[in-house]
Motif scaffolding. Sequence first.
Motif, PDB file in Angstrom:
ATOM      1  N   GLU A  46       0.829  -1.207   0.000  1.00 49.36           N
ATOM      2  CA  GLU A  46       0.000   0.000   0.000  1.00 49.36           C
ATOM      3  C   GLU A  46       0.865   1.260   0.000  1.00 49.36           C
ATOM      4  N   GLU A  47       2.012   1.219   0.657  1.00 49.26           N
ATOM      5  CA  GLU A  47       2.925   2.366   0.626  1.00 49.26           C
ATOM      6  C   GLU A  47       3.534   2.526  -0.770  1.00 49.26           C
ATOM      7  N   LEU A  48       3.786   1.403  -1.444  1.00 45.52           N
ATOM      8  CA  LEU A  48       4.306   1.486  -2.811  1.00 45.52           C
ATOM      9  C   LEU A  48       3.255   2.067  -3.754  1.00 45.52           C
ATOM     10  N   ARG A  49       1.972   1.759  -3.498  1.00 46.28           N
ATOM     11  CA  ARG A  49       0.920   2.342  -4.311  1.00 46.28           C
ATOM     12  C   ARG A  49       0.917   3.863  -4.173  1.00 46.28           C
ATOM     13  N   SER A  50       1.119   4.332  -2.973  1.00 47.59           N
ATOM     14  CA  SER A  50       1.162   5.781  -2.749  1.00 47.59           C
ATOM     15  C   SER A  50       2.308   6.425  -3.521  1.00 47.59           C
ATOM     16  N   VAL A  51       3.438   5.709  -3.632  1.00 48.88           N
ATOM     17  CA  VAL A  51       4.569   6.221  -4.407  1.00 48.88           C
ATOM     18  C   VAL A  51       4.177   6.354  -5.878  1.00 48.88           C
ATOM     19  N   CYS A  52       3.519   5.330  -6.436  1.00 48.20           N
ATOM     20  CA  CYS A  52       3.093   5.378  -7.840  1.00 48.20           C
ATOM     21  C   CYS A  52       2.111   6.518  -8.078  1.00 48.20           C
ATOM     22  N   GLN A  53       1.197   6.716  -7.144  1.00 49.87           N
ATOM     23  CA  GLN A  53       0.222   7.797  -7.301  1.00 49.87           C
ATOM     24  C   GLN A  53       0.894   9.166  -7.248  1.00 49.87           C
ATOM     25  N   ARG A  54       1.942   9.257  -6.452  1.00 53.12           N
ATOM     26  CA  ARG A  54       2.614  10.546  -6.308  1.00 53.12           C
ATOM     27  C   ARG A  54       3.596  10.817  -7.441  1.00 53.12           C
ATOM     28  N   LYS A  55       4.313   9.776  -7.870  1.00 48.34           N
ATOM     29  CA  LYS A  55       5.371   9.980  -8.858  1.00 48.34           C
ATOM     30  C   LYS A  55       4.865   9.881 -10.306  1.00 48.34           C
ATOM     31  N   ILE A  56       3.757   9.145 -10.526  1.00 52.24           N
ATOM     32  CA  ILE A  56       3.302   8.915 -11.904  1.00 52.24           C
ATOM     33  C   ILE A  56       1.973   9.615 -12.141  1.00 52.24           C
ATOM     34  N   HIS A  57       0.903   9.093 -11.557  1.00 45.86           N
ATOM     35  CA  HIS A  57      -0.426   9.696 -11.676  1.00 45.86           C
ATOM     36  C   HIS A  57      -1.308   9.097 -10.599  1.00 45.86           C
ATOM     37  N   HIS A  58      -2.292   9.845 -10.170  1.00 38.93           N
ATOM     38  CA  HIS A  58      -3.168   9.347  -9.105  1.00 38.93           C
ATOM     39  C   HIS A  58      -3.948   8.112  -9.547  1.00 38.93           C
ATOM     40  N   ASP A  59      -4.330   8.059 -10.828  1.00 37.23           N
ATOM     41  CA  ASP A  59      -5.168   6.967 -11.309  1.00 37.23           C
ATOM     42  C   ASP A  59      -4.339   5.958 -12.096  1.00 37.23           C
ATOM     43  N   PRO A  60      -4.617   4.651 -11.918  1.00 40.49           N
ATOM     44  CA  PRO A  60      -3.910   3.650 -12.717  1.00 40.49           C
ATOM     45  C   PRO A  60      -4.317   3.740 -14.176  1.00 40.49           C
ATOM     46  N   HIS A  61      -3.503   3.154 -15.050  1.00 45.26           N
ATOM     47  CA  HIS A  61      -3.736   3.137 -16.492  1.00 45.26           C
ATOM     48  C   HIS A  61      -3.853   4.554 -17.057  1.00 45.26           C
ATOM     49  N   THR A  62      -3.132   5.469 -16.453  1.00 47.32           N
ATOM     50  CA  THR A  62      -3.134   6.857 -16.921  1.00 47.32           C
ATOM     51  C   THR A  62      -1.685   7.309 -17.065  1.00 47.32           C
ATOM     52  N   LEU A  63      -1.369   7.943 -18.183  1.00 45.34           N
ATOM     53  CA  LEU A  63       0.004   8.360 -18.437  1.00 45.34           C
ATOM     54  C   LEU A  63       0.405   9.522 -17.536  1.00 45.34           C
ATOM     55  N   SER A  64       1.702   9.573 -17.238  1.00 52.75           N
ATOM     56  CA  SER A  64       2.243  10.721 -16.509  1.00 52.75           C
ATOM     57  C   SER A  64       2.209  11.951 -17.421  1.00 52.75           C
ATOM     58  N   GLU A  65       2.532  13.105 -16.871  1.00 51.48           N
ATOM     59  CA  GLU A  65       2.431  14.349 -17.647  1.00 51.48           C
ATOM     60  C   GLU A  65       3.297  14.320 -18.894  1.00 51.48           C
ATOM     61  N   ASP A  66       4.498  13.711 -18.795  1.00 54.13           N
ATOM     62  CA  ASP A  66       5.380  13.682 -19.967  1.00 54.13           C
ATOM     63  C   ASP A  66       5.163  12.435 -20.824  1.00 54.13           C
ATOM     64  N   GLY A  67       4.210  11.566 -20.432  1.00 52.61           N
ATOM     65  CA  GLY A  67       3.882  10.385 -21.227  1.00 52.61           C
ATOM     66  C   GLY A  67       4.889   9.255 -21.131  1.00 52.61           C
ATOM     67  N   THR A  68       5.837   9.355 -20.220  1.00 57.78           N
ATOM     68  CA  THR A  68       6.881   8.319 -20.146  1.00 57.78           C
ATOM     69  C   THR A  68       6.556   7.204 -19.156  1.00 57.78           C
ATOM     70  N   LEU A  69       5.594   7.443 -18.227  1.00 62.56           N
ATOM     71  CA  LEU A  69       5.326   6.481 -17.167  1.00 62.56           C
ATOM     72  C   LEU A  69       3.825   6.198 -17.041  1.00 62.56           C
ATOM     73  N   SER A  70       3.521   5.014 -16.547  1.00 62.76           N
ATOM     74  CA  SER A  70       2.147   4.640 -16.190  1.00 62.76           C
ATOM     75  C   SER A  70       2.252   3.509 -15.164  1.00 62.76           C
ATOM     76  N   TRP A  71       1.114   3.177 -14.524  1.00 61.19           N
ATOM     77  CA  TRP A  71       1.148   2.104 -13.523  1.00 61.19           C
ATOM     78  C   TRP A  71      -0.227   1.445 -13.405  1.00 61.19           C
ATOM     79  N   GLU A  72      -0.256   0.272 -12.792  1.00 55.69           N
ATOM     80  CA  GLU A  72      -1.497  -0.430 -12.477  1.00 55.69           C
ATOM     81  C   GLU A  72      -1.218  -1.407 -11.332  1.00 55.69           C
ATOM     82  N   GLU A  73      -2.267  -1.815 -10.658  1.00 50.04           N
ATOM     83  CA  GLU A  73      -2.148  -2.846  -9.626  1.00 50.04           C
ATOM     84  C   GLU A  73      -2.585  -4.182 -10.207  1.00 50.04           C
ATOM     85  N   VAL A  74      -1.792  -5.237  -9.956  1.00 50.69           N
ATOM     86  CA  VAL A  74      -2.061  -6.550 -10.534  1.00 50.69           C
ATOM     87  C   VAL A  74      -2.105  -7.606  -9.428  1.00 50.69           C
ATOM     88  N   GLU A  75      -2.477  -8.816  -9.848  1.00 49.77           N
ATOM     89  CA  GLU A  75      -2.469  -9.954  -8.922  1.00 49.77           C
ATOM     90  C   GLU A  75      -1.041 -10.474  -8.766  1.00 49.77           C
TER      91      GLU A  75
END
Length: 405
Positions: free
Chosen positions: A110-139
């Motif tokens: 859950e702490e790692l999720r907070s890092v992704c939301q802060r460093k990339i974007h709050h919502d999963p499957h959404t590109l960062s501002e410069d379009g270089t990063l994205s993230w999602e939660e998986v099994e």
Amino acid sequence: MSVRRLADESVQPASFAFTKENESWARAKMAQYPAGRQQSAVIPLLMRAQDQDGWITRATIEHIATMLGMAYIRVLEVATFYTQFQLAPVGSRAHVQLCGTTPCMLRGAEELRSVCQRKIHHDPHTLSEDGTLSWEEVECLGACVNAPMVAIFHDTYEDLTPQRLEEIIDEFQAGRGDQVPAGPQIKRSYGAPEAGRTTLLIEPTAKREKFVPPPAPEAPAAAAPAAAPVAAAPAPAKKEAPAPTTPGRKREVSEEAAPALKAPARAKKVSVEKAEAERKAADASAKANGEPARAMRPTATGAESKAGKLDGGASVLLFAAPEGATRDDLKMISGVGPVLEGKLNAIGIITFAQVAAMKKVDIARLEAHLAFPGRVERDDWIKQAKALAKGGEAEYIRVFGKKPR
């Protein structure tokens, strides 16, 4: 599983084509399958296309379907079923897949999720501002002993802390992702204990020694034969009690034990005589009511009954088979197998009509002889036999709604 659909048309490219290198790879992969089975390469080709462009587009699906001779919908079904395929644009330098299953959650996912939301974007499957990063939660990503962890493209990064994940994200965003070592991010080898190995500490060698058993001790020398003792008078033989018998084995019995063994035969005689009396009464009642004569009659004589052959001898005919009648396949009656059919034939029952005409006294005699009380009524032999005697399999199906076994 949530519904997965292709990305909006506004982001879909007009066409797709493999690079020259990937086209050669795809053709070689298709050739590995037997002739006519090239469609089995659909998953490898989709993965290769995703590695090339980062995600699966509508044009990608149509291109691969054409290559494999498949309908578009079949390739779409595969791409939307497996979550390994990305159906929308992902970061050009990193798409972080964060494991959120229980082991990783307990170790700080859950702490790692907070890092992704802060460093990339709050919502999963959404590109960062410069379009270089994205993230999602998986099994589960399959390295639970090294939780928590993430996967970036084809590599996993394990034993993470929030600080270490931030450093990894910064390296990928700067284009230096290939310099980040994959696997455990602490001093451990793969899934080995953090403090180092605790088992298998001795290095094996290739030397093998054949085990040779020690020789057996020599037998002591034989002693000289002693003088033969004077023969003593034989002791009087003791009368031994008869040994217990086991099923299927005969034994001789003494005259003293014979009366006890004859008792069950007398009990059977009484039951048969009672059944015969009931049969005669049933016959008289049927005759008085104008019913047709019964199709079966006992053929054992009184002497045979007194000798016990009626109840125990398989060769005795309890019922008279109709003259000139053809044997029916009694196995069509549910509950009658090959062995039981043979027993029925041996006592004179060979047709469905005989079974259909059985009265209570006949059933009692039959069940006493074959030692399965209640079987006829439980399996409904009479009703089955009536249907089979009347119209065979077709009538049976009409009455019971299924074929006879």
